[in-house]
Design a protein around this motif. Structure first.
Motif, PDB file in Angstrom:
ATOM      1  N   GLN A 106     -10.061  -4.901 -66.230  1.00  0.00           N
ATOM      2  CA  GLN A 106      -9.383  -4.074 -65.212  1.00  0.00           C
ATOM      3  C   GLN A 106      -8.947  -2.837 -65.735  1.00  0.00           C
ATOM      4  N   ASP A 125      -4.789  -1.738 -62.256  1.00  0.00           N
ATOM      5  CA  ASP A 125      -5.719  -1.707 -60.884  1.00  0.00           C
ATOM      6  C   ASP A 125      -6.503  -2.805 -60.805  1.00  0.00           C
ATOM      7  N   ARG A 126      -6.316  -3.683 -59.988  1.00  0.00           N
ATOM      8  CA  ARG A 126      -7.148  -4.992 -59.868  1.00  0.00           C
ATOM      9  C   ARG A 126      -8.561  -4.733 -58.945  1.00  0.00           C
ATOM     10  N   ASP A 127      -9.613  -4.696 -59.775  1.00  0.00           N
ATOM     11  CA  ASP A 127     -10.957  -4.452 -59.147  1.00  0.00           C
ATOM     12  C   ASP A 127     -11.296  -3.099 -58.481  1.00  0.00           C
ATOM     13  N   GLY A 128     -10.514  -2.055 -59.192  1.00  0.00           N
ATOM     14  CA  GLY A 128     -10.721  -0.850 -58.744  1.00  0.00           C
ATOM     15  C   GLY A 128     -10.333  -0.249 -57.150  1.00  0.00           C
ATOM     16  N   ASP A 129      -9.511  -1.109 -56.578  1.00  0.00           N
ATOM     17  CA  ASP A 129      -9.178  -0.720 -55.343  1.00  0.00           C
ATOM     18  C   ASP A 129      -7.897   0.224 -55.065  1.00  0.00           C
ATOM     19  N   GLU A 130      -7.536   0.882 -56.182  1.00  0.00           N
ATOM     20  CA  GLU A 130      -6.399   1.631 -56.323  1.00  0.00           C
ATOM     21  C   GLU A 130      -5.042   0.934 -55.889  1.00  0.00           C
ATOM     22  N   VAL A 131      -5.069  -0.188 -55.784  1.00  0.00           N
ATOM     23  CA  VAL A 131      -3.742  -1.096 -55.696  1.00  0.00           C
ATOM     24  C   VAL A 131      -3.142  -1.512 -56.779  1.00  0.00           C
ATOM     25  N   PRO A 151      -0.940  -8.094 -53.154  1.00  0.00           N
ATOM     26  CA  PRO A 151      -1.955  -7.456 -52.488  1.00  0.00           C
ATOM     27  C   PRO A 151      -1.872  -6.508 -51.374  1.00  0.00           C
ATOM     28  N   GLY A 152      -2.405  -5.400 -51.368  1.00  0.00           N
ATOM     29  CA  GLY A 152      -2.124  -4.555 -50.409  1.00  0.00           C
ATOM     30  C   GLY A 152      -1.076  -3.544 -50.539  1.00  0.00           C
ATOM     31  N   SER A 154       0.908  -1.241 -53.764  1.00  0.00           N
ATOM     32  CA  SER A 154       0.609  -0.620 -55.150  1.00  0.00           C
ATOM     33  C   SER A 154       2.006  -0.393 -55.591  1.00  0.00           C
ATOM     34  N   LYS A 174      -0.983   0.064 -49.211  1.00  0.00           N
ATOM     35  CA  LYS A 174      -2.279   0.892 -49.009  1.00  0.00           C
ATOM     36  C   LYS A 174      -2.505   1.641 -48.066  1.00  0.00           C
TER      37      LYS A 174
END
Length: 198
Positions: A106, A125-131, A151-152, A154, A174
């Motif tokens: 990550q 940043d978890r898995d590139g989701d910008e969160v 999750p959801g 940031s 997000k």
């Protein structure tokens, strides 16, 4: 009025000369007809000795990201991808090889030392989701715990209070376009065995 028309004519002539000398129009003349409304007809000039990079070579580039001094001024914590992915490292000011603190696929960012130098809080940043979630890393044990796990939502760019018990940080869902500032009592963070002074 004639002088204004003359000025406009000169200006238009200069613009046409500049456009006529642009790489796009030169390439268009050599490649065929250039149509302003058709982007596919625009061809840039090529250099015969130009070296091309494929995507794998592009990702082999290394860089140094954010860096912050420890409170005692003896170390620097920084983000770099020299091991392949953006991880958290430290290095002493006396020099020597840096020490990698996080080993993760990550992306880590925004490190901040606690005032007592026992902990570093950073965003991941978890898995590139910008969160991003905030993590707390213990210098003495090498453990890191997720402080937010939302999750959801940031959480980013944390800073410590002078007593080292609280962090302030930016938070944004997000789906939102605006950030707010939240506070967290880090001294009550569970799950981190520590010999530090939280």
């Amino acid at each position: 009025m004639p002088s204004l028309k003359r000025f406009a004519f000169l200006l238009l002539s200069l613009i046409l000369v500049r456009v006529g000398n642009s790489p796009f129009s030169v390439a268009a003349q050599t490649a065929g007809t250039w149509t302003p409304s058709d982007p596919s007809s625009v061809v840039s000039q090529t250099k015969p000795d130009q070296r091309f990079f494929n995507l794998a070579q592009l990702y082999l580039s290394r860089y140094l990201g954010e860096a912050v001094w420890s409170p005692d001024g003896r170390s620097v914590a920084f983000i770099t991808n020299i091991s392949g992915r953006e991880n958290l490292w430290t290095v002493g000011i006396a020099g020597g090889w840096p020490q990698q603190l996080t080993v993760s696929d990550q992306r880590q960012t925004s490190p901040a030392w606690s005032p007592d130098r026992n902990f570093i809080v950073y965003a991941s940043d978890r898995d590139g989701d910008e969160v991003f979630d905030l993590f707390l890393y213990s210098i003495s044990t090498g453990q890191a715990i997720n402080l937010t796990a939302t999750p959801g939502i940031s959480e980013e760019t944390a800073i410590w209070s002078p007593d080292g018990r609280t962090i302030a940080y930016n938070v944004k869902p997000k789906t939102s376009s605006t950030y707010e500032i939240d506070l967290m009592d880090v001294s009550s963070a569970g799950g981190l065995s520590q010999s530090g002074s939280l």
